[in-house]
Design an enzyme around this catalytic site. Structure first.
Site, PDB file in Angstrom:
ATOM      1  N   LYS A  63      10.016   9.502   2.159  1.00  0.00           N
ATOM      2  CA  LYS A  63      10.660   8.873   1.503  1.00  0.00           C
ATOM      3  C   LYS A  63      11.215   9.431  -0.076  1.00  0.00           C
ATOM      4  O   LYS A  63      12.332   9.084  -0.466  1.00  0.00           O
ATOM      5  CB  LYS A  63      10.117   7.398   1.117  1.00  0.00           C
ATOM      6  N   ASP A  99      12.452  -1.663   1.450  1.00  0.00           N
ATOM      7  CA  ASP A  99      10.893  -2.150   1.452  1.00  0.00           C
ATOM      8  C   ASP A  99      10.897  -3.183   0.652  1.00  0.00           C
ATOM      9  O   ASP A  99      10.296  -4.386   1.139  1.00  0.00           O
ATOM     10  CB  ASP A  99      10.213  -1.092   1.160  1.00  0.00           C
TER      11      ASP A  99
HETATM   12  P1  NDP Z   1      -0.082   5.789   0.462  1.00  0.00           P
HETATM   13  O1  NDP Z   1      -0.715   7.031   1.076  1.00  0.00           O
HETATM   14  O2  NDP Z   1       0.869   6.126  -0.472  1.00  0.00           O
HETATM   15  O3  NDP Z   1      -1.163   5.187  -0.236  1.00  0.00           O
HETATM   16  C1  NDP Z   1      -2.360   4.536   0.502  1.00  0.00           C
HETATM   17  C2  NDP Z   1      -3.107   3.755  -0.714  1.00  0.00           C
HETATM   18  O4  NDP Z   1      -4.274   3.416   0.190  1.00  0.00           O
HETATM   19  C3  NDP Z   1      -3.778   4.608  -1.953  1.00  0.00           C
HETATM   20  O5  NDP Z   1      -4.010   3.620  -2.918  1.00  0.00           O
HETATM   21  C4  NDP Z   1      -5.368   4.644  -1.366  1.00  0.00           C
HETATM   22  O6  NDP Z   1      -6.237   5.061  -2.251  1.00  0.00           O
HETATM   23  C5  NDP Z   1      -5.472   3.648  -0.539  1.00  0.00           C
HETATM   24  N1  NDP Z   1      -6.697   3.793   0.399  1.00  0.00           N
HETATM   25  C6  NDP Z   1      -6.530   4.633   1.669  1.00  0.00           C
HETATM   26  N2  NDP Z   1      -7.471   4.399   2.444  1.00  0.00           N
HETATM   27  C7  NDP Z   1      -8.315   3.455   1.674  1.00  0.00           C
HETATM   28  C8  NDP Z   1      -9.571   2.866   2.223  1.00  0.00           C
HETATM   29  N3  NDP Z   1     -10.154   3.270   3.034  1.00  0.00           N
HETATM   30  N4  NDP Z   1      -9.987   2.199   1.185  1.00  0.00           N
HETATM   31  C9  NDP Z   1      -9.597   1.702   0.063  1.00  0.00           C
HETATM   32  N5  NDP Z   1      -8.345   2.240  -0.156  1.00  0.00           N
HETATM   33  C10 NDP Z   1      -7.744   3.060   0.679  1.00  0.00           C
HETATM   34  O7  NDP Z   1       0.301   5.003   1.751  1.00  0.00           O
HETATM   35  P2  NDP Z   1       1.682   4.113   1.704  1.00  0.00           P
HETATM   36  O8  NDP Z   1       1.771   3.184   0.347  1.00  0.00           O
HETATM   37  O9  NDP Z   1       2.777   4.749   1.809  1.00  0.00           O
HETATM   38  O10 NDP Z   1       1.584   3.173   2.815  1.00  0.00           O
HETATM   39  C11 NDP Z   1       0.444   2.346   2.739  1.00  0.00           C
HETATM   40  C12 NDP Z   1       0.410   1.209   4.213  1.00  0.00           C
HETATM   41  O11 NDP Z   1       1.598   0.507   3.997  1.00  0.00           O
HETATM   42  C13 NDP Z   1       0.500   2.179   5.564  1.00  0.00           C
HETATM   43  O12 NDP Z   1      -0.681   1.476   6.490  1.00  0.00           O
HETATM   44  C14 NDP Z   1       1.835   1.886   6.066  1.00  0.00           C
HETATM   45  O13 NDP Z   1       1.946   1.866   7.382  1.00  0.00           O
HETATM   46  C15 NDP Z   1       2.090   0.625   5.348  1.00  0.00           C
HETATM   47  N6  NDP Z   1       3.852   0.148   5.112  1.00  0.00           N
HETATM   48  C16 NDP Z   1       3.975  -0.895   6.064  1.00  0.00           C
HETATM   49  C17 NDP Z   1       5.513  -1.427   5.910  1.00  0.00           C
HETATM   50  C18 NDP Z   1       6.100  -2.588   6.589  1.00  0.00           C
HETATM   51  O14 NDP Z   1       7.057  -2.454   6.696  1.00  0.00           O
HETATM   52  N7  NDP Z   1       5.220  -3.396   6.983  1.00  0.00           N
HETATM   53  C19 NDP Z   1       6.264  -0.692   5.079  1.00  0.00           C
HETATM   54  C20 NDP Z   1       5.946   0.603   4.348  1.00  0.00           C
HETATM   55  C21 NDP Z   1       4.390   0.937   4.508  1.00  0.00           C
HETATM   56  P3  NDP Z   1      -6.581   6.416  -3.108  1.00  0.00           P
HETATM   57  O15 NDP Z   1      -5.609   6.722  -4.232  1.00  0.00           O
HETATM   58  O16 NDP Z   1      -7.849   6.227  -3.695  1.00  0.00           O
HETATM   59  O17 NDP Z   1      -6.281   7.408  -2.221  1.00  0.00           O
END
Ligand code: NDP
Length: 263
Positions: A63, A99
Site C-alpha cells: 500500500k 479502507d
Molecule cells: P501490520 O503488519 O502493519 O501490523 C500488525 C500489528 O499487529 C502490529 O501492531 C503488531 O504489533 C500487531 N501484532 C501482530 N501479531 C501480534 C500478536 N500475536 N499479539 C499482539 N499484537 C500483534 O498489519 P496490518 O495493519 O496491515 O494488518 C493487520 C490485520 O488487518 C491483518 O490481519 C489484515 O488481514 C487485516 N486487514 C483487514 C482488512 C479488511 O478489509 N477487513 C483491511 C486491511 C487489513 P508489533 O508492532 O508489536 O509488531
C-alpha cells in the site's frame, strides 16, 4: 473489456476477484477482475501498465509502494501515505484509500461511538485512527511493543503498552492486530483485555472469515460484535464505484457485492 486486478503478496487468499466480478457480471459491466502476485512493490506501476489495467486494488505489503507509484493521490490516502485503490485516468495513475471509510461503513449500526480503544499500531490502525480523529472520536492505541506507537503519539493520541493500560472505559474495542489470524492468541493478555470487554458496548475485529479468540471473548461477555467482513465489503463498494466511474449507485454495487459473500 476493462481489466482490473488486485496486487499483493500473498494474494491467493484474496476475496476481491470474487467480489468485483460478481458486481461486473450482475450489473452487466464489460469488465473482468483478476489477481497479480507481486513480490516487489517497486514494479507495481510498470506491471499495472504492462497488463493494460483500467484499475486495481492493492493489499499487504504494497500500500505504501502504491502511494509512491501514483501520478496523483486523492483524498484520505494523501493523509496516511497508503493507497489501496488505483485508477488509470487517461494514462495517469490515480490513487485512493477506501479502507477507513469501509470500516466506518461497517460500524454504522454501532451508534453512538464517542470513544474507541484500538489494539495494534500497524498500517490498518494508522488509517482507522486518522479517520476516527477526523470524526472527533476519542482514541487510545495499545500495542505490544513501543516502536510503532511513536507515529500515534505525534498525532496527539494517547498510547499504551500492555504494562500501562488506560484507566477508563470505551464504547468500542477494536482489534487491528494480526493476533488470531493464524494463531489462537489475543491482541493483549486476556487479563488486560477483559476489563474493557466487560464495560464496552461493541467489539470489532478487522480479521474476517473466522471467529478470532478476541471475538470469542466478546461473545462470551454478551457484546454486540462483528468481524472484518463488512469492512472488506465497504472498502470494496467504494473501490468499485471508482472503477465504474459513477455508472451505478453505491447501493446497486453493494447489493451485488454482498451476494459474493454467500458464494
Ligand atoms: P501490520 O503488519 O502493519 O501490523 C500488525 C500489528 O499487529 C502490529 O501492531 C503488531 O504489533 C500487531 N501484532 C501482530 N501479531 C501480534 C500478536 N500475536 N499479539 C499482539 N499484537 C500483534 O498489519 P496490518 O495493519 O496491515 O494488518 C493487520 C490485520 O488487518 C491483518 O490481519 C489484515 O488481514 C487485516 N486487514 C483487514 C482488512 C479488511 O478489509 N477487513 C483491511 C486491511 C487489513 P508489533 O508492532 O508489536 O509488531
Amino acid at each position: 473489456m476493462k481489466l482490473f486486478a488486485i496486487f499483493g503478496d500473498p494474494v491467493a487468499h484474496s476475496r476481491s476477484p470474487l467480489m468485483h466480478n460478481n458486481v461486473f457480471k450482475n450489473l452487466h459491466a464489460n469488465a473482468c477482475y483478476t489477481r497479480v502476485h507481486l513480490k516487489d512493490g517497486t514494479h507495481l506501476k510498470e506491471t499495472f501498465f504492462a497488463l493494460k489495467l483500467h484499475g486495481a486494488n492493492v493489499t499487504v505489503p504494497h500500500k505504501e509502494a502504491a502511494y509512491d507509484a501514483c501520478d496523483e493521490v486523492r483524498g484520505f490516502a494523501k493523509k496516511i501515505g497508503a493507497v489501496n485503490t488505483l485508477v488509470n485516468e487517461n494514462g495517469r495513475l490515480i490513487g485512493y484509500n477506501t479502507d477507513a471509510d469501509g470500516f466506518m461503513y461497517a460500524i454504522k449500526p454501532f451508534q453512538p461511538i464517542h470513544s474507541i480503544l484500538v489494539f495494534g499500531a500497524g498500517g490498518t490502525a494508522k488509517a482507522l485512527v486518522n479517520k476516527f480523529l477526523d470524526d472527533d472520536i476519542t482514541v487510545h492505541v495499545v500495542n505490544r511493543s513501543q516502536r510503532r506507537l511513536d507515529y500515534f503519539q505525534q498525532l496527539g493520541v494517547a498510547t499504551h503498552t500492555w504494562d500501562h493500560m488506560p484507566q477508563r472505559t470505551f464504547d468500542l474495542i477494536l482489534n487491528t492486530t494480526s493476533a488470531g489470524l493464524d494463531t489462537d492468541t489475543y491482541p493483549a493478555p486476556i487479563e488486560s483485555l477483559e476489563p474493557y470487554m466487560t464495560t464496552c458496548h461493541y467489539c470489532a475485529d478487522v480479521i474476517y472469515g473466522k471467529t478470532t479468540p478476541f471475538l470469542a471473548l466478546a461473545r462470551h461477555h454478551g457484546k454486540i460484535f462483528k468481524d472484518g467482513a463488512d469492512m472488506l465489503l465497504g472498502q470494496g463498494v467504494l473501490a468499485a464505484s471508482y472503477f465504474l466511474e459513477g455508472s451505478f449507485s453505491n447501493e446497486q454495487i453493494e447489493t451485488e457485492m454482498k451476494k459474493s459473500f454467500l458464494l
